[in-house]
Design an enzyme around this catalytic site. Structure first.
Site, mmCIF file in Angstrom:
data_model
loop_
_atom_site.group_PDB
_atom_site.id
_atom_site.type_symbol
_atom_site.label_atom_id
_atom_site.label_comp_id
_atom_site.label_asym_id
_atom_site.label_seq_id
_atom_site.Cartn_x
_atom_site.Cartn_y
_atom_site.Cartn_z
ATOM 1 N N PHE A 1 42.014 47.763 33.506
ATOM 2 C CA PHE A 1 40.911 48.697 33.249
ATOM 3 C C PHE A 1 40.425 49.265 34.575
ATOM 4 O O PHE A 1 40.075 48.522 35.485
ATOM 5 C CB PHE A 1 39.742 48.025 32.519
ATOM 6 N N LYS B 1 29.980 47.983 40.396
ATOM 7 C CA LYS B 1 29.101 47.110 39.609
ATOM 8 C C LYS B 1 28.047 46.291 40.372
ATOM 9 O O LYS B 1 26.888 46.677 40.411
ATOM 10 C CB LYS B 1 29.955 46.201 38.721
ATOM 11 N N ASP C 1 41.287 46.886 42.830
ATOM 12 C CA ASP C 1 40.085 47.308 42.106
ATOM 13 C C ASP C 1 39.215 46.066 41.923
ATOM 14 O O ASP C 1 39.490 45.231 41.064
ATOM 15 C CB ASP C 1 40.493 47.922 40.756
#
Ligand SMILES: *Cc1c(COP(=O)(O)O)cnc(C)c1O
Length: 388
Positions: free
Chosen positions: A126, A243, A213
């Protein structure tokens, strides 16, 4: 209809938070084992972050990247020191950080004389919802309906080093490898032993960029400041973060080694909001607190504790296939899709998430303490008893 129906929202709204707790308008408390999807690592309303935002808002919120932004420079310097990389670019989200990584990889490919550079990505990955990021994502349901997708991606199974080796050997146009050190949305799947280091070696052999990532795994979540730091001496060429970096204010970052970072010359990339004074002040407060209180080590210890509690209470449950993850990024893998588990947890005052259909994903604030870990485990095991 005033809001687009992009989210299947639960019937609750929170008005206040403190540490690992959220409160609804009736004053009911909920133990937050999701932290805004790995965002609020320091918990809700952390005083150092709140103070930084309040003070900065009183001085200056936004100027422009047409001018120097000293707080952005300070944040970049700190992230470079913490990551071992050389330069930073700031944006506003994880998808944007990956979008920048993809652009950087293409510049790198063209500089190497590759006319149509490609990026190697993985199954169940993702990377976000912008067009290139969703193309890199290994989930048909996220891509469905958005064709034509972006060209230039090659996919192999996550954790399969032999497949990655074969892909790189077969296609000299692959100029970069993009991977999550622990897949988050894909079901909390840690990289198998030797996989990340193996990718490093492959990238070195093929002059390809290793791009991690760490939008979800970064900023202490895995029990190290960055998940790749579990591997002694391992460094990527490019790193994306978001995040947990702002503890709730929207900020993303792309970091890179010097020769690669230099490809982003004037005019090559940009954003209006990225790295503004307000979000940088917040992120600096996050990093200062992380370092001063050694939050990554706390996350490692409390993660170990949570894992042991879960293993003891749920390990023998007929529905539980496996408990996996690292630090405070844990997944309880069920044998089938649970019935209304998230809703029933909400009724019981616990906020959790189920990802990849049957993986209960636990991402509590990194400041969670032992009593709260015991409570979390109690509620979850009671809920699962009803499932069997
Ligand atoms: C959440 C996430 C993203 C996307 O971040 P946004 O801020 O939602 O765009 C990208 N990569 C990973 C690994 C993520 O977990």
């Amino acid at each position: 209809m005033t809001l687009m129906a992009t989210y299947a929202r639960l019937p609750v709204a929170f008005v206040r938070g403190e540490g690992v707790w959220l409160y609804d308008s009736d004053g009911r408390a909920y133990l937050d084992a999701l932290a805004g999807i790995a965002v609020c690592g320091l918990g809700h309303a952390h005083p150092a972050v709140t103070r930084a935002i309040q003070e900065q808002a009183g001085h200056l919120i936004h100027t422009s990247n047409l001018y120097r932004v000293p707080l952005q420079e300070a944040l970049g310097e700190r992230l470079c020191r913490l990551s071992g990389l050389d330069a930073a670019f700031f944006c506003n989200s994880g998808a944007e950080a990956n979008e920048a990584a993809i652009k950087l990889a293409r510049l790198y490919g063209h500089q190497r004389g590759v006319a149509e550079p490609k990026i190697l990505v993985f199954s169940q990955a993702f990377h976000g919802r912008t067009l290139a990021a969703l193309t890199a994502t290994g989930n048909f349901r996220i891509q469905e309906g958005f064709g034509p997708l972006v060209s230039g991606f090659v996919r192999v199974p996550y954790g399969d080093l032999a497949a990655a080796r074969a892909a790189l050997a077969a296609d000299p146009a692959i100029v970069a490898v993009l991977a999550e050190p622990i897949q988050g949305e894909g079901g909390v799947r840690p990289a198998p032993a030797g996989f990340l280091r193996g990718l490093r070696t492959l990238c070195d052999e093929h002059a390809a960029l290793l791009m991690f990532d760490e939008v979800q795994t970064g900023i202490g979540r895995s029990g190290k400041f960055l998940a790749y730091q579990h591997e002694e001496g391992l460094l990527p060429d490019v790193l994306s973060l978001a995040k947990g970096l702002g503890n709730g204010v929207p900020i993303g970052a792309l970091l890179a080694r010097a020769p690669v970072a230099a490809l982003f010359g004037p005019g090559k990339h940009g954003t209006t909001f990225g790295g503004g004074p307000l979000v940088c002040a917040a992120a600096l407060a996050v990093l200062e607190t992380m370092e001063a209180e050694d939050i990554p080590t706390q996350a490692a210890q409390q993660g170990q504790r949570l894992r042991e509690h879960l293993q003891r209470r749920l390990g023998g449950h007929p529905l539980v296939e496996e408990i996996r993850g690292l630090g405070l990024m844990l997944g309880v893998v069920l044998r089938r899709k649970p019935e209304r588990l998230v809703e029933r947890a909400l009724d019981a005052g616990l906020l959790i998430n189920v990802t990849a259909e049957r993986v209960i994903r636990l991402l509590p604030p990194l400041i969670i303490r032992e009593a709260e870990i015991a409570l979390l485990t109690d509620i979850l095991s009671t809920l699962l008893e009803d499932e069997s």
